[in-house]
Design an enzyme around this catalytic site. Structure first.
Site, PDB file in Angstrom:
ATOM      1  N   TYR A 123       6.693   2.873  -5.851  1.00  0.00           N
ATOM      2  CA  TYR A 123       7.957   3.501  -6.257  1.00  0.00           C
ATOM      3  C   TYR A 123       7.784   4.502  -7.391  1.00  0.00           C
ATOM      4  CZ  TYR A 123      10.445   0.271  -3.303  1.00  0.00           C
ATOM      5  OH  TYR A 123      10.900  -0.420  -2.210  1.00  0.00           O
ATOM      6  N   LYS A 145      -0.206  -9.227  -2.257  1.00  0.00           N
ATOM      7  CA  LYS A 145      -1.099  -9.029  -1.101  1.00  0.00           C
ATOM      8  C   LYS A 145      -2.480  -8.693  -1.689  1.00  0.00           C
ATOM      9  CE  LYS A 145      -1.803  -8.578   3.330  1.00  0.00           C
ATOM     10  NZ  LYS A 145      -1.716  -9.678   4.302  1.00  0.00           N
ATOM     11  N   ASP A 183       2.519 -12.049   3.306  1.00  0.00           N
ATOM     12  CA  ASP A 183       2.855 -12.279   4.719  1.00  0.00           C
ATOM     13  C   ASP A 183       3.204 -13.747   4.968  1.00  0.00           C
ATOM     14  OD1 ASP A 183       0.176 -12.758   4.198  1.00  0.00           O
ATOM     15  OD2 ASP A 183      -0.603 -11.642   5.919  1.00  0.00           O
ATOM     16  N   ASP A 228      11.459  -5.570  -2.686  1.00  0.00           N
ATOM     17  CA  ASP A 228      12.479  -4.886  -1.887  1.00  0.00           C
ATOM     18  C   ASP A 228      12.597  -5.565  -0.517  1.00  0.00           C
ATOM     19  OD1 ASP A 228      14.342  -3.009  -1.156  1.00  0.00           O
ATOM     20  OD2 ASP A 228      12.997  -1.298  -1.197  1.00  0.00           O
TER      21      ASP A 228
HETATM   22  O1  LIG Z   1      17.217   3.597  -3.727  1.00  0.00           O
HETATM   23  C1  LIG Z   1      17.130   3.397  -2.531  1.00  0.00           C
HETATM   24  O2  LIG Z   1      17.450   4.233  -1.699  1.00  0.00           O
HETATM   25  C2  LIG Z   1      16.637   2.082  -2.028  1.00  0.00           C
HETATM   26  C3  LIG Z   1      16.587   1.018  -3.071  1.00  0.00           C
HETATM   27  C4  LIG Z   1      16.502  -0.323  -2.465  1.00  0.00           C
HETATM   28  O3  LIG Z   1      16.345  -0.509  -1.279  1.00  0.00           O
HETATM   29  C5  LIG Z   1      16.654  -1.502  -3.329  1.00  0.00           C
HETATM   30  O4  LIG Z   1      16.737  -1.368  -4.531  1.00  0.00           O
HETATM   31  O5  LIG Z   1      16.677  -2.602  -2.794  1.00  0.00           O
HETATM   32 MG   LIG Z   2      16.286  -2.578  -0.765  1.00  0.00          MG
END
Ligand SMILES: O=C(O)CCC(=O)C(=O)O
Ligand SMILES: [Mg+2]
Ligand SMILES: NC(=O)C1=CN([C@@H]2O[C@H](COP(=O)(O)OP(=O)(O)OC[C@H]3O[C@@H](n4cnc5c(N)ncnc54)[C@H](OP(=O)(O)O)[C@@H]3O)[C@@H](O)[C@H]2O)C=CC1
Length: 422
Positions: free
Chosen positions: A151, A221, A287, A311
């Protein structure tokens, strides 16, 4: 102009006036629908819990499409400054603008304010429809690292001069000979640091201790990504032992006992630690973790993991307890006290403006916010109203389609029903 007062912080302790100013971002897509319902529910809970003695002074700040239409900027500095100043905010979901320099406004907010913890509690509300047999066994709290990993946005597009430079560097200077198709690859870089790991794992263990939880699972992982995800696991164990001493028992300690004295001794040591109320710090490869949360969710409690795993895990776990229509969260920096509360889901564009979707995720994010302020009575009112409303089968489309005999209501009507049930 609002006439509320600022929330401040002193040595990690929040000072919350009776009329705190709390900035809100309405959000894009379904944001306006769910925020309108949520604001009413939060105000009603506070009013009812404190007989008008306490009241939130909401202050709208612009981010996303509304900001762009009004100011020509997606993420105005003024809005960031407001959160810096007022400390605690709440937001609806934001669409990522197509083109331009910002990848995701949500990610940008977290990074610019260094909100390194994405806290996402996942538990089942009685009667919420679920695809699993025993959703009530799911009771986990995700601590997702919010500022690093893939990210960070360090990516180079296939075919550009930049990616050619990176590929050339990797092959000719670093001796990488595993880029299968170097002429046509895009490249992404995944930074995971010791400091970043330590602050998220520390937050997770502190939470586990405060809330009387049993374990913290480090999800990674590391068998494949040794120096990022593998390092996360190792740094996590080292931090747990160094900073939390005899309050924890780690699987790294377990392995040392196995080596010295055999498996039975190690099992005994873990049993003793559990009996003594120590937090068990363990790890799971991502996983198998995704299988285990389905097959034996009781094995996992607090979860600490990196950004991308967190996420995926957030939405997967949310599905087990009724879906992302009821998945709250918060982005927190425990050192500065800054926090933005927000739902786990996105802008669900196909439902925008239809007054149709479930506002529970943002309402329960507000519930977390109230709890964070110490306004527990108001938070409890929301939880009990949520239980009562769902039990009466008055629900939005997402639950109605999975429940027999449900009455489907609109976003705003669900909010009104919650208020009636307080
Ligand atoms: O910022 C986004 O578009 C996705 C962020 C996301 O999926 C989350 O924070 O769970
Ligand atoms: Mg998300
Ligand atoms: N923190 C944030 O602000 C986030 C923003 N996003 C952004 O949102 C946009 C859309 O992303 P997308 O992948 O479609 O994911 P979304 O989370 O927006 O929506 C996916 C699906 O989830 C269900 N859903 C979402 N919210 C609700 C709700 N409140 N009530 C009931 N069901 C809900 C709907 O399912 P169904 O169709 O089955 O009814 C919807 O179609 C993207 O721009 C993405 O970047 C994504 C995630 C987080």
């Amino acid at each position: 102009m609002s006439n509320g007062e600022k929330i401040t912080t002193n040595n990690g302790v929040l000072n919350v006036p009776n009329n705190p100013v709390i900035p809100f971002i309405e959000g894009d897509g379904i944001g306006p629908d769910i925020w309108a319902a949520a604001q009413k529910v939060l105000d009603a809970a506070v009013e009812k819990a404190y007989n008008g003695e306490k009241k939130i002074e909401w202050k709208e700040i612009l981010v996303g499409e509304k900001a762009y239409n009004n100011t020509g900027e997606w993420l105005p500095e003024e809005s960031l400054d407001a959160i810096r100043e007022y400390l605690i905010a709440i937001k609806g979901p934001l669409t990522t603008p197509i083109g331009g320099g910002i990848r995701s406004l949500n990610v940008a907010l977290r990074q610019k304010l260094d909100l390194y913890t994405c806290l996402r509690p996942v538990r089942h509300f009685t009667n919420v429809p679920s695809p699993v047999k025993r959703p009530e066994e799911v009771d986990m709290v995700i601590f997702r690292e919010n500022t690093e990993d893939i990210y960070a946005g360090i990516e180079f597009k296939e075919g550009t001069d930049d990616v050619k430079k990176v590929v050339d560097f990797l092959i000719n200077e670093m001796g990488s000979n595993n880029i299968r198709f170097p002429e046509t690859s895009g490249i992404g870089i995944k930074p995971v640091s010791k400091e970043g790991t330590e602050r998220i794992v520390r937050s997770a263990i502190n939470y586990a201790l405060q809330e009387g939880r049993k374990s913290v699972t480090l999800v990674h992982k590391g068998n494949i990504m040794k120096f990022t995800e593998g390092a996360f696991k190792n740094w996590g164990y080292e931090l747990a032992e160094r900073e939390f001493g005899d309050k924890v028992f780690t699987w790294a300690q377990y392995d040392e006992i196995v080596e010295r004295e055999g498996k039975e001794a190690a099992n005994n040591a873990q049993d003793e630690a559990e009996k003594a109320g120590k937090i068990i710090i363990k790890d799971s490869i991502a996983d198998i973790f995704l299988q285990q949360i389905l097959t034996r969710p009781k094995d996992h409690d607090v979860v600490a993991t990196m950004n991308l795993n967190g996420d995926y895990i957030s939405d997967a776990l949310a599905a087990q307890v009724g879906g992302i229509g009821i998945a709250p969260g918060a982005n927190i920096n425990y050192d500065t006290g800054h926090a933005i509360f927000e739902a786990t889901h996105g802008t669900a564009p196909k439902y925008a403006g239809l007054n149709k979707v479930n506002p529970s995720s943002v309402i329960l994010s507000g519930e977390l916010l109230l709890r964070h302020l110490g306004w527990t009575e108001a938070a409890e009112l929301i939880l009990s109203a949520m239980d009562k409303t769902i039990e009466s089968k008055v629900v939005t489309y997402d639950f109605a389609r999975l429940m027999d005999g449900a009455k489907e209501v609109k976003t705003s009507e669900f909010g009104e029903e919650l208020i009636k049930n307080m």
